[in-house]
Design a protein around this motif. Sequence first.
Motif, PDB file in Angstrom:
ATOM      1  N   UNK A 303       0.821  -1.199   0.000  1.00 56.45           N
ATOM      2  CA  UNK A 303       0.000   0.000   0.000  1.00 56.45           C
ATOM      3  C   UNK A 303       0.861   1.257   0.000  1.00 56.45           C
ATOM      4  N   UNK A 304       0.358   2.287  -0.671  1.00 56.20           N
ATOM      5  CA  UNK A 304       0.999   3.590  -0.644  1.00 56.20           C
ATOM      6  C   UNK A 304       0.457   4.415   0.515  1.00 56.20           C
ATOM      7  N   UNK A 305       0.743   5.712   0.489  1.00 55.60           N
ATOM      8  CA  UNK A 305       0.366   6.582   1.608  1.00 55.60           C
ATOM      9  C   UNK A 305      -1.148   6.639   1.800  1.00 55.60           C
ATOM     10  N   UNK A 306      -1.896   6.786   0.704  1.00 55.53           N
ATOM     11  CA  UNK A 306      -3.351   6.847   0.840  1.00 55.53           C
ATOM     12  C   UNK A 306      -3.910   5.490   1.258  1.00 55.53           C
ATOM     13  N   UNK A 307      -3.335   4.435   0.720  1.00 54.92           N
ATOM     14  CA  UNK A 307      -3.789   3.102   1.090  1.00 54.92           C
ATOM     15  C   UNK A 307      -3.556   2.798   2.560  1.00 54.92           C
ATOM     16  N   UNK A 308      -2.410   3.239   3.090  1.00 50.76           N
ATOM     17  CA  UNK A 308      -2.132   3.031   4.511  1.00 50.76           C
ATOM     18  C   UNK A 308      -3.112   3.804   5.389  1.00 50.76           C
TER      19      UNK A 308
END
Length: 427
Positions: A303-308
């Motif tokens: 996951x990227x920043x938004x996913x996290x």
Amino acid sequence: MPAPTDRAARDAVAAVWRIESARIVGALARYTGDFALAEDIAQEALAEALVSWPRDGAPRNPAGWLLTVGKRRAIDVFRRHSALDEKYAVLARDLGEGGAFSGSTSEQAEDVLWDPDQIDDDVLALMFTSCHPVLSREARVALTLRVVGGLTSDEIAKAFLIPPATVQARITRAKKTLGAARVPFEVPPAEERRKRLGSVLNVIYVIFTEGSTASFGGDLIRLDLASEAQRLARVLARLMPDEPEVHGLLALLELTAARFPARTGPDGEPVLLDHQDRRRWDRAAIRRGRAALARAEQVGRGLGAYGLQAAIAECHAVAPSVEATNWDRVVLIYEALGRLAPSPVVDLNRAVAVSMAKGPAAALSIVDDLVAAETLAHSYLLPSVRGELLIRLGRAEEARTELERAVRLCGNERERLVLERKLADLA
């Protein structure tokens, strides 16, 4: 059949514009090759609809009507610049001027069909153009809400509590900047698209954040802004189905918005997480958010920043209560987010999670480091969190000082009332 009332016709124009404006501006930009011109002539077509539809009634194909009028305005512009210009010839042939479309404007519009192979690319190009890195963040937000969201300058001004003239100036300046930089209206190549995707996602996130917790004014939540950001994220997810962070952002927005019904009381006052009635959370939004998060995990390599951030929101969404929340997992995700996208706000949120997992003393040291760094010196959030931790530690007088500072810095009336109530409870 009688013509509609002015109010009904204006409502019809507004509804069509809100839904179709991005596709109309995008199609006009593709036809003219000029983003600024496309936005201008689309606004002219909108103005003509506000005059014509109350008088003649709404056409059977409203979007086609607006597109046809916009195309004809483009022809007028090119005529004025060069009667024999190649662009004019192409546009004239496309419209069939003097041939199949020789009737009135409303009659012509009935036969205009969208190009099914171009619509998605037009909207995607519109998003990437309006969020181009050559523009300031404020300009990107204003231009995106105008050309992709279909909001008027007055609506944007109301949303951000700034004068309409300021919004219009930002939009005008943004269009001039794009022209001066010779930014083409196109979907960028794959490699360039990945580089610029962050700018598009950031604009949508900024719009949603302002809607989720308004910086100023008497409303805690601006549903109009938050809903528009969600709509833009859904459109982007359809247009870019293989980009994990697009789905991560959509998941974050859905899971956050799911709590909106329980975030305010009957009089609009904020309701903190530990007092929210979780039965009022929007379960359909939670399902959509979790599905988007699963999609982000499926198409990405982590996951990227938004996913996290969406994964943290999911922890709250699935927990039956604050006490039953998996705070250890929330802390771990915040630590990962801090490494991937370092930010004092992330550290502050991590401190809140640490206070729930390990107690207020462990969290206070994190907050004190932020105070020493002075990175959030003008935010009410830092003294608000520090005051809450000090209350839990029994240090009432220090907590009072922090909460008084938070009250002075808080611009939202509703949140300021919550802080003042905490101060009163200390007394």
